[in-house]
Design a protein around this motif. Structure first.
Motif, PDB file in Angstrom:
ATOM      1  N   GLU A  55      28.327 -55.671 -73.826  1.00  0.00           N
ATOM      2  CA  GLU A  55      28.511 -54.374 -73.867  1.00  0.00           C
ATOM      3  C   GLU A  55      27.226 -53.415 -72.949  1.00  0.00           C
ATOM      4  O   GLU A  55      27.172 -52.464 -72.861  1.00  0.00           O
ATOM      5  N   GLY A  56      26.274 -54.411 -72.800  1.00  0.00           N
ATOM      6  CA  GLY A  56      25.224 -54.103 -72.039  1.00  0.00           C
ATOM      7  C   GLY A  56      24.104 -53.364 -72.831  1.00  0.00           C
ATOM      8  O   GLY A  56      23.013 -52.688 -72.576  1.00  0.00           O
ATOM      9  N   ILE A 178      29.063 -55.074 -50.840  1.00  0.00           N
ATOM     10  CA  ILE A 178      28.883 -55.675 -52.246  1.00  0.00           C
ATOM     11  C   ILE A 178      30.135 -56.360 -52.706  1.00  0.00           C
ATOM     12  O   ILE A 178      31.220 -56.267 -52.449  1.00  0.00           O
ATOM     13  N   TYR A 179      29.593 -57.497 -53.378  1.00  0.00           N
ATOM     14  CA  TYR A 179      30.346 -58.612 -54.113  1.00  0.00           C
ATOM     15  C   TYR A 179      29.923 -59.065 -55.407  1.00  0.00           C
ATOM     16  O   TYR A 179      28.734 -58.899 -55.741  1.00  0.00           O
ATOM     17  N   ALA A 180      30.632 -59.508 -56.256  1.00  0.00           N
ATOM     18  CA  ALA A 180      30.234 -60.130 -57.564  1.00  0.00           C
ATOM     19  C   ALA A 180      30.109 -61.676 -57.311  1.00  0.00           C
ATOM     20  O   ALA A 180      30.915 -62.403 -56.366  1.00  0.00           O
ATOM     21  N   LYS A 181      29.204 -62.123 -57.893  1.00  0.00           N
ATOM     22  CA  LYS A 181      28.942 -63.679 -57.855  1.00  0.00           C
ATOM     23  C   LYS A 181      27.991 -64.230 -58.924  1.00  0.00           C
ATOM     24  O   LYS A 181      27.680 -63.344 -59.921  1.00  0.00           O
ATOM     25  N   SER A 182      27.859 -65.463 -59.285  1.00  0.00           N
ATOM     26  CA  SER A 182      27.121 -66.077 -60.377  1.00  0.00           C
ATOM     27  C   SER A 182      25.861 -66.377 -59.900  1.00  0.00           C
ATOM     28  O   SER A 182      25.498 -66.835 -58.826  1.00  0.00           O
ATOM     29  N   HIS A 197      24.914 -66.434 -64.791  1.00  0.00           N
ATOM     30  CA  HIS A 197      24.988 -64.671 -65.212  1.00  0.00           C
ATOM     31  C   HIS A 197      25.597 -63.933 -64.149  1.00  0.00           C
ATOM     32  O   HIS A 197      25.409 -64.355 -62.958  1.00  0.00           O
ATOM     33  N   ALA A 198      26.359 -63.026 -64.379  1.00  0.00           N
ATOM     34  CA  ALA A 198      26.957 -62.181 -63.424  1.00  0.00           C
ATOM     35  C   ALA A 198      25.812 -61.300 -62.636  1.00  0.00           C
ATOM     36  O   ALA A 198      24.980 -60.709 -63.208  1.00  0.00           O
ATOM     37  N   VAL A 199      25.950 -61.560 -61.441  1.00  0.00           N
ATOM     38  CA  VAL A 199      25.014 -60.586 -60.506  1.00  0.00           C
ATOM     39  C   VAL A 199      26.000 -59.781 -59.590  1.00  0.00           C
ATOM     40  O   VAL A 199      26.938 -60.155 -59.195  1.00  0.00           O
ATOM     41  N   GLY A 223      23.819 -57.539 -63.367  1.00  0.00           N
ATOM     42  CA  GLY A 223      24.913 -56.954 -63.348  1.00  0.00           C
ATOM     43  C   GLY A 223      24.647 -56.064 -64.668  1.00  0.00           C
ATOM     44  O   GLY A 223      25.284 -54.796 -64.323  1.00  0.00           O
ATOM     45  N   ASP A 224      24.191 -56.447 -65.575  1.00  0.00           N
ATOM     46  CA  ASP A 224      23.863 -55.289 -66.700  1.00  0.00           C
ATOM     47  C   ASP A 224      22.825 -54.345 -66.825  1.00  0.00           C
ATOM     48  O   ASP A 224      22.468 -53.927 -67.803  1.00  0.00           O
TER      49      ASP A 224
END
Length: 233
Positions: A55-56, A178-182, A197-199, A223-224
């Motif tokens: 949940e951050g 912008i895009y999501a990656k690990s 971890h998500a970045v 990401g969080d």
């Protein structure tokens, strides 16, 4: 239906945080101590903590422990603003650590994004950027060498945008993707997170008002700890 025990522990810890028993950025007691405090098994405690991390509200730092997460730094996706200005505007103290600073022949991507010739050089630097000493982003910035030959290294690594404006340059628009990656193992180590971890990956080309590109940056945000938002006129 009875509420699961780990949810009860989750709510109890969150209440303690809301009541500021643990401050933002403060390290929590060990899992064993917390399990004893709440009279539950370590497995149940771990479930509660994992949910709070998701949940951050909490964040795990590799080799260090679990901490109350800092509020996410926000960047409005409009115009061109420096990281220093973004962080400072939210009452946090920005800082940077330079990982590398090198003069290189421009690669294909830099040639395209910065409108360079194959024989042109760039200054390519890697940095970790912080807000209140919490690592937020790992970035690789490329700048045409011809543009910054007269500047000291510190003027580029510490306050590049300010240096440009102080020398009469007018900063204009930027183009961002912008895009999501690990996170890779190397980037994860710099950001204090686990590999995978998500970045949030961001590529940005910044331009002067005359349309000339002056910086190409590839950034990876935790990401969080960071979020972008859009604002329409």
């Amino acid at each position: 239906m009875e509420i699961p025990t780990y949810i009860k522990i989750h709510d109890a810890i969150k209440k303690e945080i809301d009541m500021e028993r643990w401050q933002i950025g403060q390290r929590l007691p060990s899992e064993r101590d917390l399990a004893e405090q709440y009279a539950v098994s370590r497995m149940t405690l771990r479930q509660a903590v994992t949910l709070l991390v998701d949940e951050g509200i909490l964040e795990r730092r590799v080799g260090s422990g679990t901490y109350v997460a800092s509020h996410r730094v926000q960047e409005k996706m409009r115009g061109t603003t420096s990281f220093t200005e973004i962080v400072s505007s939210q009452g946090k103290t920005p800082s940077s650590k330079v990982i590398s600073y090198q003069r290189k022949i421009a690669n294909d991507t830099e040639i395209k994004r910065l409108q360079l010739k194959p024989t042109d050089y760039v200054i390519r630097m890697e940095r970790v950027r912080y807000a209140d000493n919490v690592p937020l982003v790992f970035e690789v910035a490329s700048i045409p060498e011809r543009l910054i030959k007269s500047f000291a290294r510190e003027e580029i690594t510490e306050h590049f945008f300010q240096t440009l404006t102080d020398n009469g340059y007018a900063i204009g628009k930027s183009q961002q993707t912008i895009y999501a990656k690990s996170a890779s193992e190397r980037v994860a180590n710099y950001l204090g997170i686990e590999k995978g971890h998500a970045v949030l990956a961001l590529t940005q080309v910044s331009y002067f008002t005359d349309g000339c590109p002056f910086e190409y940056v590839h950034s990876q945000y935790v990401g969080d700890r960071f979020e972008f938002y859009l604002e329409n006129n």
